[in-house]
Design an enzyme around this catalytic site. Structure first.
Site, short mmCIF file in Angstrom:
data_model
loop_
_atom_site.label_atom_id
_atom_site.label_comp_id
_atom_site.label_asym_id
_atom_site.label_seq_id
_atom_site.Cartn_x
_atom_site.Cartn_y
_atom_site.Cartn_z
N HIS A 141 -5.28 -6.54 -10.92
CA HIS A 141 -4.90 -7.35 -9.98
C HIS A 141 -4.55 -8.75 -10.61
O HIS A 141 -4.08 -9.75 -10.20
CB HIS A 141 -5.48 -7.55 -8.62
CG HIS A 141 -5.77 -6.32 -7.81
ND1 HIS A 141 -6.79 -5.46 -8.13
CD2 HIS A 141 -4.99 -5.61 -6.94
CE1 HIS A 141 -6.84 -4.35 -7.32
NE2 HIS A 141 -5.66 -4.51 -6.63
N GLU A 183 0.78 -1.19 0.15
CA GLU A 183 -0.08 -0.13 0.12
C GLU A 183 0.83 1.09 0.07
O GLU A 183 0.71 2.24 -0.76
CB GLU A 183 -1.15 -0.11 1.14
CG GLU A 183 -2.10 -1.18 1.31
CD GLU A 183 -2.83 -1.28 0.10
OE1 GLU A 183 -2.83 -0.20 -0.78
OE2 GLU A 183 -3.03 -2.48 -0.46
ZN ZN Z 1 -2.58 -2.12 -4.86
#
Ligand code: ZN
Length: 337
Positions: A255, A147
């Site tokens: 993703h 993150e």
């Molecule tokens: Zn990410």
């Protein structure tokens, strides 16, 4: 002369993080961000009965800071010692971590949920340990660095959030997350498990993770279609360019397709041997911080940036650049300049 040298050594000792941890206390509305101030730099550990989230976030941000500073000479997310903000307890057992803009202070900050309060592999039976409920995401160093890395990537390349540029953004976050874990454990490329978030889904379930660098697409599989992570019952990641996902789920697969460059990075790290952060990681960091990566960067263009970065580095040069090229070819990318 000598006095300048001494001064820079003294300054290096005083480079330290400026951590600020907020607690959402299970609120999940955007207007509630960032939550209440829970612990800031230098303050002692918080004593919240049964919930280590604030302290885990504080501790992992320190390890993340040290990793970036010792390995890449970087001072915090912005490179100038700016604050490291973390937000924990977002939502009621929100099984995820994300990177969000806080309206309150208009900064990009990592936001962490707590994971599941039930066992998806056991007909949703309640978990009777706190371990399954708290700290799953914020307790995972590679997730915390993932993150944080979104902020670093944004400092150098304002990658678009969808399609290939979005998948590269996810890829860079995974690469620095996995390296931080290996660095903390002092693991060579051969010793490492190359799994992202093996403690996140259900810690008791060994062998399940969010993503796999070695075999993208095999990190998890639920035994019921009703159970899923990010809407997928089975790890949907792709490992080869020829299998690239092109439908619109997951912002055109940010993703999902990140598995392709992830696999290339892992192949390269193993070709070069030793520690991932000393060779492959340095090449990736140089390519990103060249500030030549455009917001619409494709996989091919990013691959070319990494080959160029290896070639330009006097410590690597053509023999290593050829290995970088080889790794990209092995996931099906043909490069031409
Ligand atoms: Zn990410």
């Amino acid at each position: 002369g000598d006095s300048i040298k001494i001064e820079s050594q003294v300054n290096a000792q005083y480079i330290r993080p400026n951590r600020v941890i907020y607690d959402m206390q299970f609120a999940s509305r955007e207007e509630d961000l960032p939550g209440v101030l829970a612990r800031s730099e230098g303050n002692p550990p918080l004593n919240i009965q049964g919930d280590p989230s604030v302290n885990l976030c504080y501790d992992n941000l320190r390890i993340a800071f040290n990793f970036l500073h010792e390995v890449f000479g970087r001072n915090s997310i912005d490179g100038r010692g700016g604050p490291l903000i973390g937000i924990v307890n977002f939502g009621f057992f929100f099984p995820n971590a994300t990177w969000s803009i806080s309206r309150a202070n208009m900064q990009h900050v990592p936001v962490f949920g707590n994971g599941w309060d039930n066992d998806p592999w056991n007909q949703g039976a309640p978990l009777n340990t706190w371990a399954g409920m708290f700290g799953g995401f914020v307790g995972s160093l590679e997730v915390v660095v993932h993150e944080m890395m979104h902020g670093i990537t944004q400092t150098h390349a304002q990658l678009q959030a969808t399609e290939e540029p979005g998948a590269l953004d996810e890829h860079l976050s995974d690469v620095f997350g996995i390296m931080a874990e290996q660095w903390q454990k002092k693991q060579t490329v051969e010793e490492a498990d190359w799994l992202i978030g093996e403690d996140c889904l259900i810690p008791e379930r060994k062998g399940f993770a969010l993503r796999s660098f070695v075999n993208p697409g095999t990190a998890y599989e639920f035994d019921s279609d009703n159970l899923n992570f990010r809407g997928f019952a089975k790890d949907p990641q792709r490992a080869q360019w020829s299998e690239k996902y092109t439908a619109s789920e997951d912002r055109y697969g940010v993703h999902i397709n990140s598995g392709i460059p992830n696999k290339a990075f892992c192949l390269l790290a193993k070709k070069l041997g030793g520690y991932s952060w000393e060779k492959a990681g340095q090449i990736w960091y140089s390519a990103l911080t060249s500030n030549e990566v455009r917001k619409d960067c494709t996989f091919r263009r990013w691959a070319m940036h990494t080959v160029d970065a290896a070639r330009k580095d006097p410590g690597f040069g053509n023999p290593v650049a050829d290995k970088v090229l080889e790794a990209w070819m092995e996931v099906g990318l043909k490069l031409r300049w």
